[in-house]
Design an enzyme around this catalytic site. Structure first.
Site, PDB file in Angstrom:
ATOM      1  N   HIS A   1      -5.090  39.044  59.772  1.00 22.34           N
ATOM      2  CA  HIS A   1      -6.045  40.160  59.732  1.00 22.34           C
ATOM      3  C   HIS A   1      -6.744  40.200  58.359  1.00 22.34           C
ATOM      4  O   HIS A   1      -7.967  40.247  58.264  1.00 22.34           O
ATOM      5  CB  HIS A   1      -5.287  41.466  60.011  1.00 22.34           C
ATOM      6  N   GLU A   2      -5.954  40.130  57.307  1.00 23.17           N
ATOM      7  CA  GLU A   2      -6.532  40.222  55.952  1.00 23.17           C
ATOM      8  C   GLU A   2      -7.327  38.965  55.601  1.00 23.17           C
ATOM      9  O   GLU A   2      -8.328  39.043  54.891  1.00 23.17           O
ATOM     10  CB  GLU A   2      -5.429  40.489  54.915  1.00 23.17           C
TER      11      GLU A   2
ATOM     12  N   HIS B   1     -10.766  39.376  56.936  1.00 23.06           N
ATOM     13  CA  HIS B   1     -11.574  40.243  56.056  1.00 23.06           C
ATOM     14  C   HIS B   1     -12.063  39.463  54.839  1.00 23.06           C
ATOM     15  O   HIS B   1     -13.230  39.566  54.447  1.00 23.06           O
ATOM     16  CB  HIS B   1     -10.743  41.433  55.561  1.00 23.06           C
TER      17      HIS B   1
HETATM   18 ZN   LIG Z   1      -8.599  45.756  58.450  1.00 24.01          ZN
END
Ligand SMILES: [Zn+2]
Length: 205
Positions: free
Chosen positions: A106-107, A110
């Site tokens: 997830h990170e 980003h």
């Molecule tokens: Zn997030």
């Protein structure tokens, strides 16, 4: 939940052999987001409740812990032509190794979006788009994971999960003014369809 340092360190070591993580790291390099491998890129730390991770760009190491205690999921830093990302994993809120990999993925999405699309986190549309991609591509809305949360009644529930989690994250943006839901809905179709850097959805067989 209190995951000891030694266990979080083992999860990080083990993540180096994960194909999805390796692929996302390669994509970071290809998008002018230089890093020297997972050990220096990722910091396992202890955070407040309801927070699994975050990332920062070009933030000095000594400021990361302070920044991470803010309520916002992802914290800023400045972006230059080549930007050095730092990913924080909140080890006290991670349940097991698969949860660690999903949070790290997830990170990484980003960080990748920040480098490739110059995501402006104060812009709700940008933030929404990256949250939709991060929830969709990290596996956190996979069938089994949602089943464990007691949220999924049918397989199409994955889309609902991505939308729900993106709305929650965008609503935590200090600029959201309660507009998280409408902004996520507005950009959902386009950002849900954007699978970069994957050729097809990483959860599909
Ligand atoms: Zn997030």
């Amino acid at each position: 939940m209190n995951t000891p340092d030694s266990l979080a360190t083992r999860w990080l070591e083990r993540a180096k052999a994960d194909h999805t993580i390796a692929f996302l790291l390669e994509a970071l390099t290809n998008n002018k987001c230089p890093h020297s491998g997972l050990s220096s890129l990722v910091k396992n730390t202890t955070c407040g409740p309801d927070r699994a991770g975050g990332f920062a760009m070009n933030v000095p190491d000594n400021l990361i812990t302070a920044a991470n205690n803010k309520s916002k999921e992802d914290f800023g830093g400045t972006t230059t032509t080549t930007s050095k990302p730092t990913i924080v994993i909140c080890q006290n809120n991670i349940y097991d190794y698969p949860d660690y990999i999903r949070t790290l993925s997830h990170e990484l999405i980003h960080a990748l979006d920040q480098c490739r699309a110059k995501t402006d986190w104060s812009n709700l549309r940008h933030h929404a788009c990256s949250e939709i991609r991060a929830s969709n591509l990290s596996g956190e809305c996979g069938y089994g994971v949602e089943l464990l949360r007691g949220n999924m009644k049918h397989r199409g529930g994955s889309i609902e999960c991505v939308m729900r989690r993106a709305k929650l994250s965008v609503n935590s943006n200090p600029n959201s003014e309660g507009k998280g839901e409408e902004v996520v809905e507005e950009v959902f179709q386009k950002c849900y369809a954007d699978l970069y850097p994957f050729m097809r959805h990483p959860g599909s067989n």
